[in-house]
Design a protein around this motif. Structure first.
Motif, PDB file in Angstrom:
ATOM      1  N   PHE A 317       0.845  -1.179  -0.293  1.00 48.77           N
ATOM      2  CA  PHE A 317      -0.003  -0.161  -0.519  1.00 48.77           C
ATOM      3  C   PHE A 317       0.804   1.252  -0.051  1.00 48.77           C
ATOM      4  CE2 PHE A 317       0.926  -1.476   4.484  1.00 48.77           C
ATOM      5  CZ  PHE A 317       0.750  -0.064   4.990  1.00 48.77           C
ATOM      6  N   ILE A 318      -0.118   2.462  -0.254  1.00 49.15           N
ATOM      7  CA  ILE A 318       0.907   3.543  -0.551  1.00 49.15           C
ATOM      8  C   ILE A 318       0.567   4.423   0.998  1.00 49.15           C
ATOM      9  CG2 ILE A 318       1.355   5.626  -1.640  1.00 49.15           C
ATOM     10  CD1 ILE A 318       0.773   3.648  -4.543  1.00 49.15           C
ATOM     11  N   ALA A 319       1.872   5.280   1.578  1.00 45.15           N
ATOM     12  CA  ALA A 319       1.092   5.722   2.750  1.00 45.15           C
ATOM     13  C   ALA A 319       1.286   7.401   1.937  1.00 45.15           C
ATOM     14  CB  ALA A 319       2.729   5.848   3.232  1.00 45.15           C
ATOM     15  N   HIS A 320       0.067   8.172   1.317  1.00 45.69           N
ATOM     16  CA  HIS A 320      -0.182   8.533   0.690  1.00 45.69           C
ATOM     17  C   HIS A 320       0.400  10.158   1.205  1.00 45.69           C
ATOM     18  CE1 HIS A 320      -1.905   7.090  -3.193  1.00 45.69           C
ATOM     19  NE2 HIS A 320      -3.346   6.026  -1.108  1.00 45.69           N
ATOM     20  N   ASP A 321       0.565  10.698   2.699  1.00 43.72           N
ATOM     21  CA  ASP A 321       0.994  11.539   3.752  1.00 43.72           C
ATOM     22  C   ASP A 321       2.514  12.070   3.441  1.00 43.72           C
ATOM     23  OD1 ASP A 321      -1.173  11.110   4.985  1.00 43.72           O
ATOM     24  OD2 ASP A 321      -0.526  10.301   6.613  1.00 43.72           O
ATOM     25  N   PHE A 322       3.514  10.849   2.528  1.00 39.18           N
ATOM     26  CA  PHE A 322       4.966  11.058   1.921  1.00 39.18           C
ATOM     27  C   PHE A 322       4.596  11.111   1.118  1.00 39.18           C
ATOM     28  CE2 PHE A 322       5.294   8.462   6.145  1.00 39.18           C
ATOM     29  CZ  PHE A 322       5.657   9.517   7.362  1.00 39.18           C
ATOM     30  N   SER A 323       5.563  12.686   0.518  1.00 39.75           N
ATOM     31  CA  SER A 323       4.834  12.815  -1.321  1.00 39.75           C
ATOM     32  C   SER A 323       6.638  12.417  -1.619  1.00 39.75           C
ATOM     33  CB  SER A 323       5.086  14.235  -1.039  1.00 39.75           C
ATOM     34  OG  SER A 323       5.342  15.300  -2.802  1.00 39.75           O
ATOM     35  N   LEU A 324       6.962  11.869  -2.632  1.00 41.01           N
ATOM     36  CA  LEU A 324       7.824  10.812  -3.726  1.00 41.01           C
ATOM     37  C   LEU A 324       8.826  12.172  -3.908  1.00 41.01           C
ATOM     38  CD1 LEU A 324       9.197   8.212  -3.538  1.00 41.01           C
ATOM     39  CD2 LEU A 324       8.198   8.636  -6.340  1.00 41.01           C
ATOM     40  N   SER A 325       9.433  13.058  -3.025  1.00 41.97           N
ATOM     41  CA  SER A 325      10.121  14.613  -3.136  1.00 41.97           C
ATOM     42  C   SER A 325      11.418  13.424  -3.758  1.00 41.97           C
ATOM     43  CB  SER A 325      10.121  15.830  -1.766  1.00 41.97           C
ATOM     44  OG  SER A 325      10.364  15.017  -0.615  1.00 41.97           O
ATOM     45  N   ASP A 326      12.413  12.811  -3.126  1.00 43.08           N
ATOM     46  CA  ASP A 326      13.755  12.774  -3.459  1.00 43.08           C
ATOM     47  C   ASP A 326      13.613  11.466  -2.941  1.00 43.08           C
ATOM     48  OD1 ASP A 326      14.619  12.092  -0.338  1.00 43.08           O
ATOM     49  OD2 ASP A 326      13.957  14.472  -0.540  1.00 43.08           O
ATOM     50  N   PRO A 327      14.737  10.560  -3.823  1.00 47.47           N
ATOM     51  CA  PRO A 327      14.536   9.146  -3.109  1.00 47.47           C
ATOM     52  C   PRO A 327      14.883   8.732  -2.192  1.00 47.47           C
ATOM     53  CG  PRO A 327      16.501   9.808  -4.552  1.00 47.47           C
ATOM     54  CD  PRO A 327      15.970  10.832  -4.418  1.00 47.47           C
ATOM     55  N   TYR A 334       6.229   3.830  -0.202  1.00 47.40           N
ATOM     56  CA  TYR A 334       5.280   2.280  -0.630  1.00 47.40           C
ATOM     57  C   TYR A 334       6.198   1.683   0.895  1.00 47.40           C
ATOM     58  CZ  TYR A 334       6.017   5.251  -4.497  1.00 47.40           C
ATOM     59  OH  TYR A 334       6.021   5.984  -5.405  1.00 47.40           O
ATOM     60  N   ARG A 335       4.777   0.883   1.031  1.00 46.69           N
ATOM     61  CA  ARG A 335       4.763   0.212   2.738  1.00 46.69           C
ATOM     62  C   ARG A 335       3.774  -1.430   1.764  1.00 46.69           C
ATOM     63  NH1 ARG A 335       4.397   3.295   6.890  1.00 46.69           N
ATOM     64  NH2 ARG A 335       5.194   5.243   6.679  1.00 46.69           N
ATOM     65  N   GLN A 336       3.613  -2.582   2.859  1.00 45.78           N
ATOM     66  CA  GLN A 336       4.128  -3.436   2.938  1.00 45.78           C
ATOM     67  C   GLN A 336       3.020  -3.746   4.229  1.00 45.78           C
ATOM     68  OE1 GLN A 336       5.951  -6.598   2.157  1.00 45.78           O
ATOM     69  NE2 GLN A 336       7.912  -5.176   1.388  1.00 45.78           N
TER      70      GLN A 336
END
Length: 350
Positions: A317-327, A334-336
Motif C-alpha cells: 500500500f501507499i502511504a499518501h502522507d509522504f510525497s515522493l520528493s526525493d529517493p 511504499y509500504r507492505q
C-alpha cells in the motif's frame, strides 16, 4: 480451475508493452566480470531453476512470448543485471563500483533451489538451508558447486563479502538502495516478469524506464512509481497468492514432507531436471490440479486434505502522507504488511 487458471482478470487491463530477458538471448553485456560470471556452472544451473516455483507448471514451456512459456532464474538474473547496467551507464559509476553492483545484481538469486520459493520452506525446516544461506556459500566458494564464482570475483577485484552485503540490503555504498529500497532492481524486474507470465498483454511499462528515472533524480515521477506499487499488490494478490498458486505450493510442500526420506540437503543445489527425474509423482500431481478441482480431489491422497498449512497474505500500500520528493522518501511512501494464517488443502480446493 482450468477456465480461469490464474484468477487474475484485473491484471489483464495493464496493457503497456515491456521487454523480459530470455536465457536463450545473447545477453550483450560488455563488462568482463558479468561475462565471466554468466559462463560459470552455478549461473548456468539457474537456467534449470524455475522463476515462480510450482506454479510455473501451469505452462507447458512452449512458445516464444512471455505468457506462453516458463521463465527461469537465469533469465530473471540477467534481467536484473541489465537494469543495473543501465543505471550504472547513466550515473557514470566508477569501474570498481560498477563491477560490484553488476556482480550483486547477477548473483542475487544464485542460491535458489528446485521449485524456488515453493519447496524452500520445507528445505529450511528439515535441513536448515534456504536460498540466502546457499547464495552466501556459493559466493564464498564454500558449497558443493565449487569456487568458480569466488575465483571470478577475485579476478576482477570484487570483494565477495561486499557482494553478499549488497545483496542482503546492507549499506555498502551510495548505490545500496538499488538492492534495499522497496523499488529495488530485483522487484522491478521480477514483478514485471510475473505480469508478463499471466497473459498475452505484457506488463506495466518497462522496468528500464523506471531505472532511467531513478538515475535522473530530478525526474521522480510519483504516478509511475505508484502504478508499479499497485501492480506489485495485484501480482501478489491476484496471481502469486491466488488460490491456484496456493494449491500448487501446498501440494508440493505436503508431498515433500511425506517423502522426506527421499530428499537430502544436497538436493537444494540440484536442478528441477534432477527433481523431476526423482519425483515424477509430484509433477503428475501438478497436471491433475490443472485438469480441475474434482480430479485433484479424487486423486490426491485423502489424508492430505485436512493437514493444516500456513499461508501468508501480503498487502502493498501507499502511504499518501509522504510525497515522493526525493529517493529517500521511497521507503516512507511504499509500504507492505504481512499476515500469516492457517488453512487446509480441502479449503483451498473448495
Amino acid at each position: 480451475m482450468k477456465e480461469n487458471a490464474f484468477g487474475a482478470p484485473e491484471l489483464m487491463s495493464m496493457t503497456t508493452d515491456t521487454w523480459t530477458m530470455r536465457s536463450d538471448e545473447e545477453p550483450f553485456f560488455r563488462d568482463g566480470v558479468v561475462q565471466a560470471l554468466i559462463a560459470t556452472k552455478p549461473m548456468q544451473r539457474l537456467g534449470r531453476i524455475g522463476f515462480l516455483g510450482a506454479i510455473d507448471y501451469v505452462r507447458k514451456g512452449s512458445g516464444a512470448s512471455p505468457d506462453r512459456r516458463r521463465h527461469n532464474r537465469l533469465e530473471h538474473s540477467l534481467g536484473v543485471a541489465k537494469l543495473a547496467e543501465r543505471y550504472s551507464d547513466l550515473v557514470g559509476m566508477t569501474q570498481k563500483d560498477r563491477n560490484l553492483v553488476l556482480a550483486a545484481a547477477l548473483l542475487h538469486d544464485i542460491g535458489h533451489g528446485p521449485l524456488s520459493h515453493t519447496l524452500e520452506p520445507v528445505f529450511e525446516e528439515k535441513f536448515g538451508i534456504n536460498h540466502h544461506k546457499a547464495s552466501r556459500d556459493i559466493i564464498r566458494g564454500e558449497s558443493m558447486l565449487g569456487a568458480e564464482i569466488r575465483t571470478v570475483l577475485q579476478e576482477f577485484s570484487v570483494d565477495p563479502e561486499q557482494v553478499i552485503a549488497l545483496i542482503d540490503g546492507e549499506n555498502v555504498n551510495q548505490y545500496s538502495f538499488l538492492f534495499s529500497s522497496p523499488l529495488n532492481l530485483d522487484t522491478l524486474e521480477g514483478i514485471t516478469r510475473c505480469r508478463a507470465f499471466v497473459g498475452p498483454r505484457a506488463a506495466f511499462g518497462s522496468p528500464i524506464t523506471l531505472v532511467e528515472r531513478m538515475a535522473e533524480n530530478s525526474k521522480f515521477l510519483q504516478n509511475d512509481y505508484d502504478a508499479f506499487w499497485q501492480l506489485k499488490h495485484n501480482v501478489y494478490n491476484l496471481f502469486i497468492n491466488a488460490r491456484l498458486g496456493r494449491v500448487f505450493d501446498t501440494v508440493a510442500q505436503t508431498y515433500m514432507r511425506a517423502q522426506i526420506d527421499s530428499f537430502s540437503k544436497d538436493d537444494f543445489l540440484k536442478t528441477e531436471v534432477d527433481l523431476k527425474r526423482g519425483h515424477k509423482q509430484l509433477f503428475a500431481m501438478f497436471r491433475k490440479i490443472i485438469d480441475g478441482t474434482k480430479r485433484a480431489r479424487d486423486e490426491l491422497p485423502t489424508e492430505w486434505m485436512e493437514i493444516c498449512v500456513e499461508i501468508k497474505d501480503r498487502n502493498f500500500f501507499i502511504a499518501h502522507d509522504f510525497s515522493l520528493s526525493d529517493p529517500a522518501c521511497i521507503n516512507e511512501r511504499y509500504r507492505q504488511s504481512k499476515e500469516v494464517r492457517t488453512t487446509t488443502l480441502d479449503d483451498l480446493l473448495s
